[in-house]
Design a protein around this motif. Structure first.
Motif, PDB file in Angstrom:
ATOM      1  N   SER A   2       0.821  -1.207   0.000  1.00  0.00           N
ATOM      2  CA  SER A   2       0.000   0.000   0.000  1.00  0.00           C
ATOM      3  C   SER A   2       0.851   1.251   0.000  1.00  0.00           C
ATOM      4  CB  SER A   2      -0.924  -0.001   1.229  1.00  0.00           C
ATOM      5  OG  SER A   2      -0.160  -0.037   2.405  1.00  0.00           O
ATOM      6  N   ALA A   3       0.206   2.367  -0.357  1.00  0.00           N
ATOM      7  CA  ALA A   3       0.885   3.644  -0.350  1.00  0.00           C
ATOM      8  C   ALA A   3       1.051   4.129   1.073  1.00  0.00           C
ATOM      9  CB  ALA A   3       0.061   4.654  -1.150  1.00  0.00           C
ATOM     10  N   PRO A   4       2.088   4.930   1.363  1.00  0.00           N
ATOM     11  CA  PRO A   4       2.264   5.466   2.701  1.00  0.00           C
ATOM     12  C   PRO A   4       1.129   6.391   3.059  1.00  0.00           C
ATOM     13  CG  PRO A   4       3.828   6.438   1.156  1.00  0.00           C
ATOM     14  CD  PRO A   4       3.134   5.313   0.450  1.00  0.00           C
ATOM     15  N   ALA A   7      -0.189   9.764   1.203  1.00  0.00           N
ATOM     16  CA  ALA A   7       0.373   9.866  -0.147  1.00  0.00           C
ATOM     17  C   ALA A   7      -0.705  10.320  -1.110  1.00  0.00           C
ATOM     18  CB  ALA A   7       0.939   8.528  -0.592  1.00  0.00           C
ATOM     19  N   ASP A 202      -4.930   2.228  -5.018  1.00  0.00           N
ATOM     20  CA  ASP A 202      -3.742   1.378  -4.992  1.00  0.00           C
ATOM     21  C   ASP A 202      -3.938   0.256  -6.004  1.00  0.00           C
ATOM     22  OD1 ASP A 202      -2.109   2.219  -2.373  1.00  0.00           O
ATOM     23  OD2 ASP A 202      -4.240   2.220  -1.878  1.00  0.00           O
ATOM     24  N   SER A 237       7.503   3.597 -10.772  1.00  0.00           N
ATOM     25  CA  SER A 237       7.767   3.678  -9.334  1.00  0.00           C
ATOM     26  C   SER A 237       6.759   4.614  -8.692  1.00  0.00           C
ATOM     27  CB  SER A 237       9.198   4.193  -9.083  1.00  0.00           C
ATOM     28  OG  SER A 237       9.392   5.440  -9.709  1.00  0.00           O
ATOM     29  N   SER A 238       5.936   4.059  -7.841  1.00  0.00           N
ATOM     30  CA  SER A 238       4.908   4.839  -7.159  1.00  0.00           C
ATOM     31  C   SER A 238       4.526   4.109  -5.885  1.00  0.00           C
ATOM     32  CB  SER A 238       3.678   5.014  -8.061  1.00  0.00           C
ATOM     33  OG  SER A 238       2.578   5.490  -7.330  1.00  0.00           O
ATOM     34  N   GLY A 239       4.269   4.874  -4.834  1.00  0.00           N
ATOM     35  CA  GLY A 239       3.862   4.250  -3.579  1.00  0.00           C
ATOM     36  C   GLY A 239       2.519   3.579  -3.660  1.00  0.00           C
ATOM     37  N   SER A 240       1.734   3.886  -4.709  1.00  0.00           N
ATOM     38  CA  SER A 240       0.398   3.305  -4.818  1.00  0.00           C
ATOM     39  C   SER A 240       0.351   2.124  -5.767  1.00  0.00           C
ATOM     40  CB  SER A 240      -0.593   4.375  -5.300  1.00  0.00           C
ATOM     41  OG  SER A 240      -0.243   4.825  -6.594  1.00  0.00           O
TER      42      SER A 240
END
Length: 356
Positions: A2-4, A7, A202, A237-240
């Motif tokens: 998961s995203a932080p 985010a 996400d 590249s992505s936190g989601s």
């Protein structure tokens, strides 16, 4: 996965210029073809036994456009060092309204597109664009690998284009703001569209490939381990967004993925090839829906364009309740290209989880 916390949602894909009606008409008089558009796809409700005079609704569309030339001095990554790659770009509507549906219509068994005088005619490359200036399109880019690397998942298949088109079209609300897991992602086009076009919160793209030590079942057509690296390349590249190796034959691994990611929506296209994979795929779906997923959509190709040995059994099992605590609806769609020369019949499977 998961995203932080806190985010931001990923920014949409790159805007592309869409030709106006005047530009399209000028192109019709020119001997040169449109410089950007390679081919176009539109998805319609299928005809079944309906009256030939009935109008069929367009429920999804996209254009494949010519990718930008790569910098010849750009560094190659490991995938490109070992395998041949190709790049493809697709443009999808960034919004979907009733007005957008009217851009494409079909009457009876003839697929019709708008003319400049307000009438309708068989599609040509220019006529297809006449009302496209009212549709804001966004571009996504995909890198394909060779069969030696990705096996059956090396390229973007028509069913994947259809699923991505539906998600950006009539089924957009299915994924908007939700956690989306794709099975058998291949090159990842539907996942990428869910993230960059439809606003999924996400996404998790899953597929199966060799472990780095090369251990795999010899009787299974398994992609090389760099196939997973290519899928990650496409997602960016992505936190989601995340990529995970997932084996339908490994129940514990599926339980772990469901527990860690906790998807709301399951998507997949052209998943049914071999009879040996049918029971594991159904079990995978049962685990994911029992773990909290509430919606799912699968797009599978139908004859005559595609023959899938395991499809009749898979369809029969679904009709006979193979998915526990789920409601399953199936209908047939058709995806066509410019005119009628490129046609794909498709099975849409919409799965809804029942509250436990």
């Amino acid at each position: 996965f998961s995203a932080p916390p806190g985010a931001n949602s990923p920014s949409p894909g790159t805007p592309i210029a869409t030709p106006t009606a005047a530009a399209a008409a000028a192109a019709a008089d020119s001997s040169s073809s449109q410089p950007d558009i390679i081919r176009s796809f539109a998805i319609f409700e299928n005809f079944g036994d309906h009256d030939d005079n009935n109008t069929r609704r367009c429920i999804g569309r996209c254009d494949e456009i010519r990718p930008k030339s790569r910098d010849p001095n750009a560094d190659e990554d490991e995938v490109e060092l070992f395998y041949q790659t190709t790049h493809r770009s697709f443009a999808f509507p960034y919004s979907w309204t009733d007005e957008v549906e009217e851009v494409y219509q079909t009457t009876g068994r003839s697929f019709l597109f708008p003319r400049g005088d307000g009438g309708w005619d068989e599609a040509t490359e220019a006529e297809r664009l006449l009302k496209a200036d009212c549709i804001h399109q966004r571009q996504v880019n995909i890198r394909q690998t060779s069969f030696g690397c990705g096996r059956l998942g090396a390229t973007v298949w028509p069913s994947g284009i259809a699923l991505a088109s539906l998600l950006s079209g009539d089924m957009r609300t299915l994924v908007e703001g939700r956690r989306v897991l794709e099975l058998g992602s291949g090159c990842g086009l539907p996942t990428l569209v869910s993230k960059d076009i439809c606003g999924a919160s996400d996404v998790l793209a899953t597929d199966y490939w060799e472990e780095e030590d090369g251990k795999f079942d010899a009787d299974r057509l398994v992609p090389k381990h760099l196939f997973g690296a290519n899928l990650a390349y496409n997602l960016g590249s992505s936190g989601s967004s995340a990529v995970k190796r997932l084996d339908w034959h490994d129940t514990n691994g599926i339980i772990y993925a469901a527990d860690q990611f906790r998807p709301d929506v399951i998507i997949g296209s052209d998943l049914v090839y071999y009879p040996m994979d049918t029971p594991p795929l159904l079990e995978t779906l049962n685990v994911l829906f029992s773990g909290g997923a509430s919606d799912g959509v699968l797009i599978l190709p139908l004859p005559p364009a595609a023959e899938r040995e395991a499809l009749p059994d898979f369809r029969s099992r679904l009709e006979n309740g193979a998915l526990e605590n789920c409601e399953v609806e199936m209908d047939e769609l058709v995806m066509v290209g410019k005119g009628n020369e490129d046609r794909h019949d498709l099975l849409r499977i919409h799965i809804r989880g029942r509250p436990l």
